[in-house]
Design an enzyme around this catalytic site. Structure first.
Site, PDB file in Angstrom:
ATOM      1  N   HIS A 270      13.710   8.302  -3.876  1.00 38.60           N
ATOM      2  CA  HIS A 270      12.895   8.261  -5.093  1.00 38.60           C
ATOM      3  C   HIS A 270      11.471   8.679  -4.719  1.00 38.60           C
ATOM      4  O   HIS A 270      10.912   8.224  -3.734  1.00 38.60           O
ATOM      5  CB  HIS A 270      12.941   6.882  -5.750  1.00 38.60           C
ATOM      6  CG  HIS A 270      12.763   5.736  -4.809  1.00 38.60           C
ATOM      7  ND1 HIS A 270      13.732   5.343  -3.910  1.00 38.60           N
ATOM      8  CD2 HIS A 270      11.720   4.896  -4.615  1.00 38.60           C
ATOM      9  CE1 HIS A 270      13.294   4.324  -3.206  1.00 38.60           C
ATOM     10  NE2 HIS A 270      12.064   4.029  -3.610  1.00 38.60           N
TER      11      HIS A 270
ATOM     12  N   SER B  97      18.436   0.979   1.874  1.00 35.93           N
ATOM     13  CA  SER B  97      18.296   2.431   1.775  1.00 35.93           C
ATOM     14  C   SER B  97      19.640   3.130   1.733  1.00 35.93           C
ATOM     15  O   SER B  97      20.609   2.686   2.373  1.00 35.93           O
ATOM     16  CB  SER B  97      17.500   2.933   2.987  1.00 35.93           C
ATOM     17  OG  SER B  97      17.568   4.340   3.111  1.00 35.93           O
TER      18      SER B  97
ATOM     19  N   GLN C 263       4.111   3.812  -1.519  1.00 39.43           N
ATOM     20  CA  GLN C 263       4.473   4.355  -2.830  1.00 39.43           C
ATOM     21  C   GLN C 263       5.063   3.274  -3.731  1.00 39.43           C
ATOM     22  O   GLN C 263       4.532   2.967  -4.805  1.00 39.43           O
ATOM     23  CB  GLN C 263       5.489   5.487  -2.662  1.00 39.43           C
ATOM     24  CG  GLN C 263       6.120   5.929  -3.982  1.00 39.43           C
ATOM     25  CD  GLN C 263       7.266   6.918  -3.824  1.00 39.43           C
ATOM     26  OE1 GLN C 263       7.118   8.071  -4.176  1.00 39.43           O
ATOM     27  NE2 GLN C 263       8.398   6.465  -3.305  1.00 39.43           N
TER      28      GLN C 263
ATOM     29  N   TYR D  58      16.293   4.470  12.090  1.00 46.92           N
ATOM     30  CA  TYR D  58      15.830   3.862  10.846  1.00 46.92           C
ATOM     31  C   TYR D  58      16.994   3.242  10.080  1.00 46.92           C
ATOM     32  O   TYR D  58      16.930   2.086   9.630  1.00 46.92           O
ATOM     33  CB  TYR D  58      15.141   4.908   9.977  1.00 46.92           C
ATOM     34  CG  TYR D  58      14.899   4.463   8.548  1.00 46.92           C
ATOM     35  CD1 TYR D  58      13.864   3.590   8.236  1.00 46.92           C
ATOM     36  CD2 TYR D  58      15.715   4.924   7.505  1.00 46.92           C
ATOM     37  CE1 TYR D  58      13.648   3.173   6.919  1.00 46.92           C
ATOM     38  CE2 TYR D  58      15.496   4.520   6.199  1.00 46.92           C
ATOM     39  CZ  TYR D  58      14.460   3.644   5.912  1.00 46.92           C
ATOM     40  OH  TYR D  58      14.252   3.243   4.612  1.00 46.92           O
TER      41      TYR D  58
ATOM     42  N   THR E 114       0.813  -1.221   0.000  1.00 49.52           N
ATOM     43  CA  THR E 114       0.000   0.000   0.000  1.00 49.52           C
ATOM     44  C   THR E 114       0.845   1.269   0.000  1.00 49.52           C
ATOM     45  O   THR E 114       0.302   2.373  -0.029  1.00 49.52           O
ATOM     46  CB  THR E 114      -0.952   0.033   1.206  1.00 49.52           C
ATOM     47  OG1 THR E 114      -0.179  -0.014   2.418  1.00 49.52           O
ATOM     48  CG2 THR E 114      -1.918  -1.138   1.180  1.00 49.52           C
TER      49      THR E 114
ATOM     50  N   GLU F  66      20.246   5.633   3.309  1.00 47.97           N
ATOM     51  CA  GLU F  66      20.506   6.103   4.668  1.00 47.97           C
ATOM     52  C   GLU F  66      21.548   5.244   5.378  1.00 47.97           C
ATOM     53  O   GLU F  66      22.124   5.669   6.381  1.00 47.97           O
ATOM     54  CB  GLU F  66      19.210   6.129   5.469  1.00 47.97           C
ATOM     55  CG  GLU F  66      18.213   7.192   5.042  1.00 47.97           C
ATOM     56  CD  GLU F  66      18.621   8.611   5.434  1.00 47.97           C
ATOM     57  OE1 GLU F  66      19.347   8.763   6.442  1.00 47.97           O
ATOM     58  OE2 GLU F  66      18.220   9.559   4.729  1.00 47.97           O
TER      59      GLU F  66
END
Length: 347
Positions: free
Chosen positions: A183, A130, A12, A153, A10, A132
């Site tokens: 993105h 990621s 992006q 995270y 659900t 990150e």
């Protein structure tokens, strides 16, 4: 017919990935959390598109914190491919909920991998890693750049990254990491800075609000277009062997750049509508992320078409349309030119 299971369907990326796989003839299954309200807005249009055809999209209730549910879904479906996109994915929020982020984003991956190991060693597994992870490492960042995470995270994603590699090495599972840089798209969550900016522009133009409140404007990111990145996910699982790939544009822009480009496109002045709010600063900041996607370009034959200015125009146009305003139109023209036979709908 191949069968794919998507966690985070659900979100992006999950919604675009579902459309991509359906366009390729897959039967697609997604895991969603049971909640008091529906959160399927990004995929509702898929059911509309399939109303007069055989439905190949199925949703299952599950939670990344519940290994029994995950094991049952995996055992019953035995999918050919698993795309693990589900997570608590907001970096700033992870500072407020570090334990929850670690449980869902980190341990959730371990639960999925263990379910894969127990049910079907032939499944191909994709882990949504990621940029990150790189944190304070100097750009540009490639597959060999040291990880220096700077948030709960990122730490949780680092655990998930290494668990994926350990299951690949220890159990001979086809398990790959896609280390995706930022993105965006019209489906980006409203609390992420790019979408926060473009939604605010539409509301300002519609005279529903006057000011936009932001935090650090100096952070630099490598921003791409989500539909192109989910295609990269699919390509990663079509390789002869599992591996890890950095995905990005190789260019970097600051939040200030995104702000200036967006407001100028919409005919607004930043100084009249933007205020800085210390609440939106992170305790530890990642200053600059720039991908080195050389490996992906060579081995996956993947290169993004959408530029930074393209992305801004696409997102501003979409949010203006969503607010009931006439879009400026350049974003729509860009999509028509660069994706004349696009496989996604609903934006």
């Amino acid at each position: 017919m191949k069968t794919a299971l998507i966690t985070g369907i659900t979100g992006q990326d999950g919604s675009y990935l579902a459309e991509l796989l359906l366009s390729k003839g897959y039967e697609v299954h997604g895991i969603i959390r049971r909640a008091s309200t529906f959160n399927t807005g990004r995929i509702d249009h898929i059911y509309t598109d399939l109303h007069d055809a055989e439905t190949k999209l199925f949703l299952h209730y599950g939670d990344l914190s519940d290994s029994e549910q995950i094991n049952n879904i995996m055992y019953n479906l035995k999918p050919d491919e698993v795309y693990h996109l589900g997570a608590q994915s907001h970096v700033r929020v992870s500072f407020d909920t570090p334990e929850y982020t670690g449980n869902v984003t980190g341990l959730g991956t371990a639960r999925i991998l263990e379910a894969v190991r127990r049910s079907n060693n032939n499944v191909r597994f994709y882990q949504a890693s990621s940029s990150e992870l790189f944190g304070s490492s100097a750009p540009p960042q490639s597959e060999t750049t040291p990880f220096q995470p700077r948030s709960p995270y990122a730490c949780a994603k680092l655990y998930a990254y290494w668990m994926t590699r350990n299951y690949r090495d220890g159990y001979n599972i086809f398990a790959s990491n896609g280390i995706l840089f930022n993105h965006e798209s019209p489906r980006r969550g409203g609390t992420f800075v790019t979408r926060k900016i473009t939604r605010a522009i539409a509301r300002i133009r519609a005279k529903k609000e006057e000011f936009l409140y932001l935090g650090n404007l100096e952070a630099r990111r490598d921003w791409g277009f989500s539909p192109e990145y989910v295609e990269a996910m699919w390509r990663i699982l079509q390789q002869d062997r599992a591996d890890d790939f950095v995905m990005g544009t190789g260019t970097s822009y600051s939040v200030q750049d995104f702000l200036d480009e967006s407001f100028a496109y919409a005919g607004l002045k930043v100084e009249e509508h933007v205020k800085i709010d210390p609440r939106y600063f992170r305790p530890t900041e990642v200053e600059s992320l720039i991908a080195d996607p050389t490996k992906a370009k060579k081995e996956l034959n993947w290169a993004p078409k959408i530029t930074f200015t393209d992305l801004v125009r696409i997102m501003v146009d979409a949010d203006m349309r969503a607010a009931g305003l006439e879009p400026i139109g350049e974003g729509d023209a860009i999509l028509a030119e660069k994706f004349p036979n696009r496989w996604w709908r609903g934006d």
